[in-house]
Scaffold this motif. Sequence first.
Motif, PDB file in Angstrom:
ATOM      1  N   GLY A   1      38.183 -22.335   1.421  1.00  0.00           N
ATOM      2  CA  GLY A   1      37.516 -21.021   0.973  1.00  0.00           C
ATOM      3  C   GLY A   1      35.989 -21.006   1.282  1.00  0.00           C
ATOM      4  O   GLY A   1      35.636 -20.125   1.909  1.00  0.00           O
ATOM      5  N   PRO A   2      35.260 -22.429   0.809  1.00  0.00           N
ATOM      6  CA  PRO A   2      33.714 -22.196   1.092  1.00  0.00           C
ATOM      7  C   PRO A   2      33.393 -22.119   2.447  1.00  0.00           C
ATOM      8  O   PRO A   2      32.492 -21.523   3.143  1.00  0.00           O
ATOM      9  N   ALA A   3      34.177 -22.800   3.561  1.00  0.00           N
ATOM     10  CA  ALA A   3      33.919 -22.959   4.761  1.00  0.00           C
ATOM     11  C   ALA A   3      34.186 -21.347   5.376  1.00  0.00           C
ATOM     12  O   ALA A   3      33.308 -20.903   6.178  1.00  0.00           O
ATOM     13  N   LEU A   4      35.209 -20.740   5.123  1.00  0.00           N
ATOM     14  CA  LEU A   4      35.483 -19.413   5.388  1.00  0.00           C
ATOM     15  C   LEU A   4      34.427 -18.116   4.958  1.00  0.00           C
ATOM     16  O   LEU A   4      33.854 -17.600   5.535  1.00  0.00           O
ATOM     17  N   GLY A   5      33.872 -18.793   3.697  1.00  0.00           N
ATOM     18  CA  GLY A   5      32.989 -17.685   3.013  1.00  0.00           C
ATOM     19  C   GLY A   5      31.560 -17.883   3.619  1.00  0.00           C
ATOM     20  O   GLY A   5      30.893 -16.876   3.853  1.00  0.00           O
ATOM     21  N   GLY A   6      31.281 -19.096   3.958  1.00  0.00           N
ATOM     22  CA  GLY A   6      29.936 -19.214   4.873  1.00  0.00           C
ATOM     23  C   GLY A   6      29.928 -18.486   6.166  1.00  0.00           C
ATOM     24  O   GLY A   6      28.878 -17.942   6.545  1.00  0.00           O
ATOM     25  N   PHE A   7      31.103 -18.754   6.968  1.00  0.00           N
ATOM     26  CA  PHE A   7      31.320 -17.977   8.206  1.00  0.00           C
ATOM     27  C   PHE A   7      31.002 -16.385   8.088  1.00  0.00           C
ATOM     28  O   PHE A   7      30.453 -15.784   8.865  1.00  0.00           O
ATOM     29  N   LEU A   8      31.902 -15.944   7.140  1.00  0.00           N
ATOM     30  CA  LEU A   8      31.972 -14.369   6.776  1.00  0.00           C
ATOM     31  C   LEU A   8      30.763 -14.148   6.182  1.00  0.00           C
ATOM     32  O   LEU A   8      30.293 -12.923   6.681  1.00  0.00           O
ATOM     33  N   GLY A   9      29.823 -14.624   5.752  1.00  0.00           N
ATOM     34  CA  GLY A   9      28.763 -14.382   4.753  1.00  0.00           C
ATOM     35  C   GLY A   9      27.625 -14.147   5.887  1.00  0.00           C
ATOM     36  O   GLY A   9      26.751 -13.556   5.376  1.00  0.00           O
ATOM     37  N   GLU A  10      27.827 -14.712   7.009  1.00  0.00           N
ATOM     38  CA  GLU A  10      26.732 -14.615   8.231  1.00  0.00           C
ATOM     39  C   GLU A  10      26.881 -13.066   8.624  1.00  0.00           C
ATOM     40  O   GLU A  10      25.616 -12.541   9.018  1.00  0.00           O
ATOM     41  N   TYR A  11      27.644 -12.508   8.560  1.00  0.00           N
ATOM     42  CA  TYR A  11      28.023 -10.961   9.023  1.00  0.00           C
ATOM     43  C   TYR A  11      27.591 -10.093   7.895  1.00  0.00           C
ATOM     44  O   TYR A  11      27.109  -8.948   8.011  1.00  0.00           O
ATOM     45  N   SER A  12      28.208 -10.421   6.667  1.00  0.00           N
ATOM     46  CA  SER A  12      27.837  -9.461   5.495  1.00  0.00           C
ATOM     47  C   SER A  12      28.243 -10.148   4.209  1.00  0.00           C
ATOM     48  O   SER A  12      29.423 -10.993   4.282  1.00  0.00           O
TER      49      SER A  12
END
Length: 395
Positions: A147-158
């Motif tokens: 979860g946190p890894a995916l959230g950090g990656f997606l959060g770079e875009y929006s």
Amino acid sequence: MSKKNIGPMAILFIIQFLVMVGFGIVVPILPFLVSKLGGGAFALGVFMSAYSIMQFFFAPVWGKLSDRIGRRPVILIGLLGYGVTFLMFGMVNNLYILIVLRALAGIVSSATLPTAMAYLADITEGADRAKGMGMIGAAMGMGMIFGPALGGFLGEYSFSLPFFVAGGLALLLLPFTWFFLPESLKEMNKGSGRKRARLTPQVLKDPLFFLFAFNFTLNFTMSMFESTFALLAAAKVGFGPTDMGITFAIMGIFAVIVQGGLIGKLVKTFGDAKLVNTGALLCAVGLSLIIISADDKSIVFLIASTVIFMVGNSLMVPTSSSLVSKQSNRGQGASLGLFQSFASLGRILGPVTGGALFALYMGLPYMTGAAILVLVVILAGRKISIKVSEPLVQD
């Protein structure tokens, strides 16, 4: 474990995995999102507490409802509400509306975990029950890795994208659960005249209160850790978001190893009660070592200390849940709902207390948490051991 239970177990595993992915996916971006919308540390605390406050009050309601109408419909309601509220998160840019939505998410998401545990209690017994609880814990641990890894990656875009992904995952799982998760509660047991679970002072006289106290303490200390560790690690060893993500991923891996692979064998060898007490003491040791390693500015020692803390946590969670389900005299859903409410209460008070103590001295939340865990073992540990040695109360 019976072959006929493998299918439902797999679905429950996926449900809890995705729920925790959804929880963890927003962790890396929440401070930045709240800041972007004009909030500060207090607003972030309110945002986090709103979820736990609603869980505290509504987990027993959902648990009691699952005893009355069945586990399957309550799990479906939880999944639907979880998906919808996360999609709404992604559409809102107002801090106050987000806090309201966070409270609503706490109401509906509290239908999933205690009901999933009650479902497991319906289809398992003995050591298989603790093993099943461990698998649920492992699913949650895996969710907190990805979860946190995916959230950090997606959060770079929006900042909105992680919310859409989390909500979408829950809604995609809904039809799968509808078709393939059978009801576990026997028709003859639905709506039976069991004792109602009420959050009143009478709960102090509940035979399971000592387990409730353990769960409160575990979540209270865990939330103090979660709310202050990033600040401690940044100040002492210069950790940033990437370092925090790696640390929590390592902790999640060990949680999966213990709860998913070892807990069944450990329960057969030592029993639930001994593992609950041992887990609490390991948590206390881990918290104490975190202070020492942070002061020594040793990154490896610091991460190892968090792993010890997580191993203790991973021993306590499935075994204490298993004991509650085995000793319930009011209906497993209702008892597990109360059990989850005490966890929510710990998560309400933990961040506030941890922040206040941290402001006085950085190591104080960890010293306090360790002391409370040891005290609870001294006061309640022996009573739990005595209680579980008595004949089990059948539902």
